[in-house]
Design a protein around this motif. Sequence first.
Motif, PDB file in Angstrom:
ATOM      1  N   ILE A  71      41.290  14.392  67.587  1.00 41.28           N
ATOM      2  CA  ILE A  71      42.277  14.999  66.695  1.00 41.28           C
ATOM      3  C   ILE A  71      41.626  15.375  65.366  1.00 41.28           C
ATOM      4  O   ILE A  71      41.873  16.455  64.813  1.00 41.28           O
ATOM      5  CB  ILE A  71      43.454  14.032  66.478  1.00 41.28           C
ATOM      6  N   ALA A  72      40.781  14.484  64.845  1.00 42.31           N
ATOM      7  CA  ALA A  72      40.108  14.758  63.574  1.00 42.31           C
ATOM      8  C   ALA A  72      39.193  15.970  63.679  1.00 42.31           C
ATOM      9  O   ALA A  72      38.999  16.700  62.694  1.00 42.31           O
ATOM     10  CB  ALA A  72      39.306  13.529  63.140  1.00 42.31           C
ATOM     11  N   ARG A  73      38.643  16.211  64.844  1.00 40.48           N
ATOM     12  CA  ARG A  73      37.762  17.371  65.036  1.00 40.48           C
ATOM     13  C   ARG A  73      38.528  18.677  64.841  1.00 40.48           C
ATOM     14  O   ARG A  73      37.928  19.717  64.545  1.00 40.48           O
ATOM     15  CB  ARG A  73      37.119  17.305  66.418  1.00 40.48           C
ATOM     16  N   LEU A  74      39.844  18.634  64.994  1.00 42.65           N
ATOM     17  CA  LEU A  74      40.673  19.813  64.752  1.00 42.65           C
ATOM     18  C   LEU A  74      40.953  20.012  63.268  1.00 42.65           C
ATOM     19  O   LEU A  74      41.552  21.021  62.875  1.00 42.65           O
ATOM     20  CB  LEU A  74      42.013  19.667  65.492  1.00 42.65           C
ATOM     21  N   GLY A  75      40.514  19.051  62.449  1.00 39.74           N
ATOM     22  CA  GLY A  75      40.747  19.150  61.015  1.00 39.74           C
ATOM     23  C   GLY A  75      41.942  18.369  60.533  1.00 39.74           C
ATOM     24  O   GLY A  75      42.329  18.468  59.362  1.00 39.74           O
ATOM     25  N   TYR A  76      42.557  17.562  61.389  1.00 43.57           N
ATOM     26  CA  TYR A  76      43.745  16.805  61.035  1.00 43.57           C
ATOM     27  C   TYR A  76      43.377  15.357  60.722  1.00 43.57           C
ATOM     28  O   TYR A  76      42.481  14.785  61.337  1.00 43.57           O
ATOM     29  CB  TYR A  76      44.772  16.807  62.167  1.00 43.57           C
ATOM     30  N   ARG A  77      44.107  14.776  59.798  1.00 44.03           N
ATOM     31  CA  ARG A  77      43.978  13.347  59.567  1.00 44.03           C
ATOM     32  C   ARG A  77      44.749  12.595  60.648  1.00 44.03           C
ATOM     33  O   ARG A  77      45.718  13.105  61.215  1.00 44.03           O
ATOM     34  CB  ARG A  77      44.506  12.979  58.175  1.00 44.03           C
ATOM     35  N   VAL A  78      44.317  11.357  60.919  1.00 48.21           N
ATOM     36  CA  VAL A  78      44.958  10.527  61.947  1.00 48.21           C
ATOM     37  C   VAL A  78      45.322   9.188  61.324  1.00 48.21           C
ATOM     38  O   VAL A  78      44.473   8.507  60.745  1.00 48.21           O
ATOM     39  CB  VAL A  78      44.029  10.306  63.159  1.00 48.21           C
ATOM     40  N   LEU A  79      46.578   8.814  61.449  1.00 48.63           N
ATOM     41  CA  LEU A  79      47.058   7.538  60.931  1.00 48.63           C
ATOM     42  C   LEU A  79      47.390   6.616  62.093  1.00 48.63           C
ATOM     43  O   LEU A  79      48.105   6.995  63.017  1.00 48.63           O
ATOM     44  CB  LEU A  79      48.290   7.753  60.048  1.00 48.63           C
ATOM     45  N   GLN A  80      46.838   5.402  62.045  1.00 45.19           N
ATOM     46  CA  GLN A  80      47.148   4.367  63.029  1.00 45.19           C
ATOM     47  C   GLN A  80      47.726   3.170  62.283  1.00 45.19           C
ATOM     48  O   GLN A  80      47.142   2.714  61.297  1.00 45.19           O
ATOM     49  CB  GLN A  80      45.894   3.947  63.797  1.00 45.19           C
ATOM     50  N   ILE A  81      48.858   2.665  62.738  1.00 48.98           N
ATOM     51  CA  ILE A  81      49.523   1.569  62.050  1.00 48.98           C
ATOM     52  C   ILE A  81      49.707   0.377  62.986  1.00 48.98           C
ATOM     53  O   ILE A  81      50.114   0.536  64.145  1.00 48.98           O
ATOM     54  CB  ILE A  81      50.902   2.011  61.479  1.00 48.98           C
TER      55      ILE A  81
END
Length: 650
Positions: free
Chosen positions: A450-460
Amino acid sequence: MNMIRVVCFAFLLVSNFSFSLEIDKNSFNDLAGSAPYFDVKISPNGEKIAVGVLINGKRGFVTLDANTLKKIGGLAPSQRTEVAEFNWATNERLIISLGTKYAWKEELTYYGELMAIDFDGTNQDYIFGYRPGPLQLGSNIKKRQASNSWGSLIDNYPENKRTVLVRTEKMSESNGRFAKAELVDIYSGKRRVVFSSPVRGAEFYLDQQGNIRLAVGVNAKFEQVAFYRNNSEEKWIQLDQNITDSNFIPLTFDSKGTSLYFLGYNGNDKLGYHKINLATGKVKEIYTDKDVDITRAILSSDGRTTIALQIDPDYPNFLIVNSKHPESKTLKHLLKTFAGYEIEFLSRSENAEKLIFKATSATDPGSFYMFNSSSKKIVKLFDILPEVKNTDLADVSAFSFSSSDGTLLHGYLTDPQAENKSPLPMVTLVHGGPHGVRDYWTFNREAQMIARLGYRVLQINYRGSSGYGYEFTKSGYREWGNKIQQDIIEATEWAIENKIADSNKICVMGGSFGAYSAVQSATIKPDLFRCVVAVAGVYDLQMMYQEGDIPDVYYGKEYLKIAIGDNAAELKKYSPVNQLNKLKAPVFLIHGEKDERAPIQQANALKKALNKHNKAHIWYVEDKEGHGFFSDLNRQKYFFEVAQFLQKNL
């Protein structure tokens, strides 16, 4: 033929899925690939190394000279039979656990079959299993009498060079079998029962001399029970159930065999490191962290001594608990050399001179290494995912915040533009479980994709996750559709408030329980999420009592009563299939037709409900996959399809 069914339903014009930005289909092949080397073990004398390796996409092994790293033998997989696991039994012979690959299923199936083989691939003996012999792996395999049992290696018994200790269970018995420990000859296949378990589904534990001293299982009430034996006595004695009832994890015995080291609560909220005197039942607390559970104990490579503990309040931390053991010095040296990495010992030579270990981190899939204790030389053997370039991976950092009811929550942010302080599109990636599982600061394929697409990723790590104490895990029971979802939503809102996420460009995604949460949270807060990706999920909680493999386990329904309850009105309320009238975001519904944990009926129920409410969705089913993706090609296609869906909506 492996069929993929991808259907775009009405309610979204087909033209809406003509994505404006093209993504190369090979963009994620490196992240999607299986590790070409899956395990490394050194022989007792340190002269040979066995390496689990993919050969034409199937699992076999090769043996190498430990000094020159030149190939000296091995075993290629057959069309249907592969190497699941392997261990050295002697300097010349290995024990192989066999797996079967069926044409209709991508996941390797294990039936407890064992084979003994010389390091060069000769003298193959099928020593345990339900068949007289496996489908041909070599030209000289010797067949044995079939046994209607499952087998798994307990110990390679270095004190005895001809037999191994095997845990066996009858296939014909009902769920919750009484296991036995048997000595199996690695040449003749002859067997002798050593002990029978006093509790169903038990695992056996050995003292430092190789004697079976402990059996731990689960009863029909979903309570963990443990029995031990004195050195001189045959009978089993039950340990106090107040000690063993909740998350009792046996580790190792002391050198005399009179005391057992274990992880457990022992009256505390956090999982700690303890020692129990088996004769008196007296427990001594050695270490308990005030904030988090102990993540794992690091054992010596022979598995018989505890040398260190790992805790993960945010990033991995290590505590040496046996400084006298020679591998403790090695661990200290490696932790200093590989700062910020997790270290896992895999095997060592009997003289402890050569050690095989694995080092991994959140921004490095990791590598296998060999360490020489005399020269302090470290030799890199193999990268776990050699196609992945660490420079292409996004930064991963820890965060924490207090929820609206004051609960302290922790999580991780994967950020492709850590230097950019402006809000970015974001995906809230929800872990599965929910109980007994948490996110760690570790390499995550999906987050990096997902980050490779330029998006941040949040895991909680929402309440109910493991790792933050018993009360934190317990607080998630029967809150699947309520407080857990509130934690996920509030973590997403926290990211907006802190200018991490663009409030207009957020999607939610998850697998298994994470898929359930992705749909459920989007019905609770329909204006927060632009899209939903749900993989291998459960969507009708009432159905969990009838479908899937959980009810088939003899304590399965008792677990469900604890985790989700049996109140029909509550189960209906917390089931996404009954809440879709509130949903606004399009759903990418992904499932494997051979899924036994979350059967395809769950996905069918959600699809039917989506159709009923005229909700936009894509239906994507892999006919040969189970609970997740086991085929590289299927995982590549999955990443590509998800990337397109996210890009369209973000």
